[in-house]
Each structure stands twice: as structure tokens, then as C-alpha cells.
Design a protein around this motif. Structure first.
Motif, PDB file in Angstrom:
ATOM      1  N   GLY A 142       0.787  -1.222   0.000  1.00 10.25           N
ATOM      2  CA  GLY A 142       0.000   0.000   0.000  1.00 10.25           C
ATOM      3  C   GLY A 142       0.819   1.272   0.000  1.00 10.25           C
ATOM      4  N   LEU A 143       2.129   1.169  -0.172  1.00  9.41           N
ATOM      5  CA  LEU A 143       2.989   2.343  -0.151  1.00  9.41           C
ATOM      6  C   LEU A 143       3.443   2.677  -1.561  1.00  9.41           C
ATOM      7  N   VAL A 144       3.109   3.872  -1.998  1.00 14.04           N
ATOM      8  CA  VAL A 144       3.596   4.387  -3.271  1.00 14.04           C
ATOM      9  C   VAL A 144       4.778   5.269  -2.938  1.00 14.04           C
ATOM     10  N   MET A 145       5.922   5.015  -3.571  1.00 15.17           N
ATOM     11  CA  MET A 145       7.124   5.744  -3.200  1.00 15.17           C
ATOM     12  C   MET A 145       7.687   6.498  -4.387  1.00 15.17           C
ATOM     13  N   THR A 146       7.557   7.809  -4.333  1.00 14.67           N
ATOM     14  CA  THR A 146       8.234   8.694  -5.267  1.00 14.67           C
ATOM     15  C   THR A 146       8.836   9.821  -4.447  1.00 14.67           C
ATOM     16  N   ASN A 147       9.746  10.551  -5.041  1.00 12.78           N
ATOM     17  CA  ASN A 147      10.439  11.611  -4.300  1.00 12.78           C
ATOM     18  C   ASN A 147       9.523  12.733  -3.832  1.00 12.78           C
ATOM     19  N   ASP A 148       8.376  12.895  -4.493  1.00  7.62           N
ATOM     20  CA  ASP A 148       7.500  13.986  -4.089  1.00  7.62           C
ATOM     21  C   ASP A 148       6.297  13.534  -3.261  1.00  7.62           C
ATOM     22  N   CYS A 149       6.201  12.224  -2.948  1.00  9.69           N
ATOM     23  CA  CYS A 149       5.155  11.752  -2.039  1.00  9.69           C
ATOM     24  C   CYS A 149       5.429  12.302  -0.646  1.00  9.69           C
TER      25      CYS A 149
ATOM     26  N   GLY B 243      18.196   5.643  16.301  1.00  7.54           N
ATOM     27  CA  GLY B 243      19.549   6.144  16.090  1.00  7.54           C
ATOM     28  C   GLY B 243      19.554   7.649  15.879  1.00  7.54           C
ATOM     29  N   GLU B 244      20.704   8.173  15.551  1.00 11.06           N
ATOM     30  CA  GLU B 244      20.840   9.616  15.358  1.00 11.06           C
ATOM     31  C   GLU B 244      20.180  10.078  14.066  1.00 11.06           C
ATOM     32  N   VAL B 245      20.532   9.451  12.947  1.00  5.39           N
ATOM     33  CA  VAL B 245      19.994   9.878  11.655  1.00  5.39           C
ATOM     34  C   VAL B 245      18.522   9.497  11.542  1.00  5.39           C
ATOM     35  N   GLY B 246      18.162   8.311  11.996  1.00  2.10           N
ATOM     36  CA  GLY B 246      16.757   7.920  11.998  1.00  2.10           C
ATOM     37  C   GLY B 246      15.929   8.873  12.847  1.00  2.10           C
ATOM     38  N   GLY B 247      16.508   9.312  13.957  1.00  3.34           N
ATOM     39  CA  GLY B 247      15.832  10.294  14.806  1.00  3.34           C
ATOM     40  C   GLY B 247      15.659  11.624  14.095  1.00  3.34           C
ATOM     41  N   ALA B 248      16.659  12.000  13.297  1.00  2.00           N
ATOM     42  CA  ALA B 248      16.555  13.245  12.520  1.00  2.00           C
ATOM     43  C   ALA B 248      15.450  13.126  11.471  1.00  2.00           C
ATOM     44  N   ILE B 249      15.365  11.968  10.829  1.00  2.00           N
ATOM     45  CA  ILE B 249      14.295  11.748   9.849  1.00  2.00           C
ATOM     46  C   ILE B 249      12.943  11.776  10.560  1.00  2.00           C
ATOM     47  N   TRP B 250      12.856  11.122  11.709  1.00  2.00           N
ATOM     48  CA  TRP B 250      11.612  11.116  12.476  1.00  2.00           C
ATOM     49  C   TRP B 250      11.171  12.545  12.801  1.00  2.00           C
ATOM     50  N   ASP B 251      12.122  13.374  13.217  1.00  2.00           N
ATOM     51  CA  ASP B 251      11.807  14.774  13.524  1.00  2.00           C
ATOM     52  C   ASP B 251      11.271  15.504  12.291  1.00  2.00           C
ATOM     53  N   LEU B 252      11.831  15.194  11.124  1.00  2.00           N
ATOM     54  CA  LEU B 252      11.382  15.831   9.886  1.00  2.00           C
ATOM     55  C   LEU B 252       9.965  15.405   9.495  1.00  2.00           C
ATOM     56  N   LEU B 253       9.489  14.310  10.091  1.00  2.00           N
ATOM     57  CA  LEU B 253       8.149  13.809   9.796  1.00  2.00           C
ATOM     58  C   LEU B 253       7.091  14.323  10.777  1.00  2.00           C
TER      59      LEU B 253
ATOM     60  N   VAL C  85      15.584  14.778   2.145  1.00  2.00           N
ATOM     61  CA  VAL C  85      16.953  14.639   1.623  1.00  2.00           C
ATOM     62  C   VAL C  85      17.653  15.997   1.640  1.00  2.00           C
ATOM     63  N   SER C  86      16.971  17.014   1.175  1.00  2.00           N
ATOM     64  CA  SER C  86      17.544  18.360   1.156  1.00  2.00           C
ATOM     65  C   SER C  86      17.917  18.829   2.559  1.00  2.00           C
ATOM     66  N   GLN C  87      17.015  18.622   3.514  1.00  2.70           N
ATOM     67  CA  GLN C  87      17.271  19.050   4.885  1.00  2.70           C
ATOM     68  C   GLN C  87      18.399  18.242   5.526  1.00  2.70           C
ATOM     69  N   LEU C  88      18.446  16.938   5.256  1.00  8.64           N
ATOM     70  CA  LEU C  88      19.499  16.099   5.830  1.00  8.64           C
ATOM     71  C   LEU C  88      20.870  16.437   5.243  1.00  8.64           C
ATOM     72  N   GLN C  89      20.913  16.790   3.954  1.00 11.61           N
ATOM     73  CA  GLN C  89      22.184  17.151   3.326  1.00 11.61           C
ATOM     74  C   GLN C  89      22.755  18.436   3.918  1.00 11.61           C
TER      75      GLN C  89
ATOM     76  N   MET D 294      18.428   7.074  -0.985  1.00  8.75           N
ATOM     77  CA  MET D 294      18.236   5.635  -0.827  1.00  8.75           C
ATOM     78  C   MET D 294      17.989   5.281   0.644  1.00  8.75           C
ATOM     79  N   GLN D 295      18.774   5.862   1.536  1.00 13.19           N
ATOM     80  CA  GLN D 295      18.630   5.550   2.956  1.00 13.19           C
ATOM     81  C   GLN D 295      17.331   6.101   3.534  1.00 13.19           C
ATOM     82  N   VAL D 296      16.928   7.282   3.092  1.00 12.08           N
ATOM     83  CA  VAL D 296      15.652   7.846   3.544  1.00 12.08           C
ATOM     84  C   VAL D 296      14.511   6.953   3.066  1.00 12.08           C
ATOM     85  N   MET D 297      14.551   6.533   1.821  1.00 11.84           N
ATOM     86  CA  MET D 297      13.488   5.675   1.283  1.00 11.84           C
ATOM     87  C   MET D 297      13.410   4.350   2.046  1.00 11.84           C
ATOM     88  N   GLU D 298      14.559   3.747   2.341  1.00  7.80           N
ATOM     89  CA  GLU D 298      14.572   2.490   3.089  1.00  7.80           C
ATOM     90  C   GLU D 298      13.969   2.688   4.480  1.00  7.80           C
ATOM     91  N   PHE D 299      14.305   3.796   5.120  1.00 10.38           N
ATOM     92  CA  PHE D 299      13.789   4.088   6.453  1.00 10.38           C
ATOM     93  C   PHE D 299      12.277   4.342   6.406  1.00 10.38           C
TER      94      PHE D 299
END
Length: 96
Positions: free
Chosen positions: A4-11, A42-52, A62-66, A78-83
């Protein structure tokens, strides 16, 4: 890919309610009330979680993490999509 997950960069994705987060020495640990599981984000996963906290796209994250981490765009994407797939599979985020 998660069912049920559609994955594109702008989703756009965001957190679902019902999770308790704790910061432990720079790493985020989460308890999901809905499924009764603990997660070490983890640290990066926590950063992604905060962005959500607010709806956010893969491109936006990706832009914010870079800006914060020294990582090339393709590796970060790739890592953001996997997470995102893992979080969605566990019922921790929703697609908006």
C-alpha cells in the motif's frame, strides 16, 4: 516495498499519533503504543523522524538532511526511502 505504499520523491509522509519518543545520548528511542514495540531510531533515523513531525516529502527530507550531514544526494535518498519503508511497514507513519 511495503504493501500500500507508493514511493516517489515527491510523495508526502508524516508521523501517526501514539508514539512516545525519548532522546538517549543523541539517539532517539521510540515506543509505539499501537503495536507495543520499542525502536532504536539512532541519530539519523531520529533526525528523519523529527522531519516527519509535519508532512514532508522524500525530496524535502533529503535536502534538509544534506544541510546537516556530509552525504551525497543518491546515498541519502536511498537511505531515507529504506527508512520510510520500514516506518510505514511498522505503522509508524502515513502517506498523505
Amino acid at each position: 516495498m511495503a504493501k500500500g505504499l507508493v514511493m516517489t520523491n515527491d510523495c508526502v509522509y508524516s508521523q501517526v499519533a501514539g508514539n512516545i519518543i525519548s532522546d538517549m545520548d543523541g539517539e532517539k528511542v521510540m515506543f509505539s503504543i499501537a503495536n507495543g514495540k520499542y525502536y532504536n531510531l539512532g541519530e539519523v533515523g531520529g533526525a528523519i523522524w523529527d522531519l516527519l513531525q509535519e508532512p514532508n516529502s522524500i525530496n524535502g527530507m533529503v535536502s534538509q538532511l544534506q544541510e546537516e550531514y556530509d552525504v551525497d544526494e543518491k546515498t541519502c535518498e536511498m537511505q531515507v526511502m529504506e527508512f520510510i519503508v520500514m516506518l510505514h511497514k511498522e505503522g509508524l507513519i502515513e502517506q498523505n
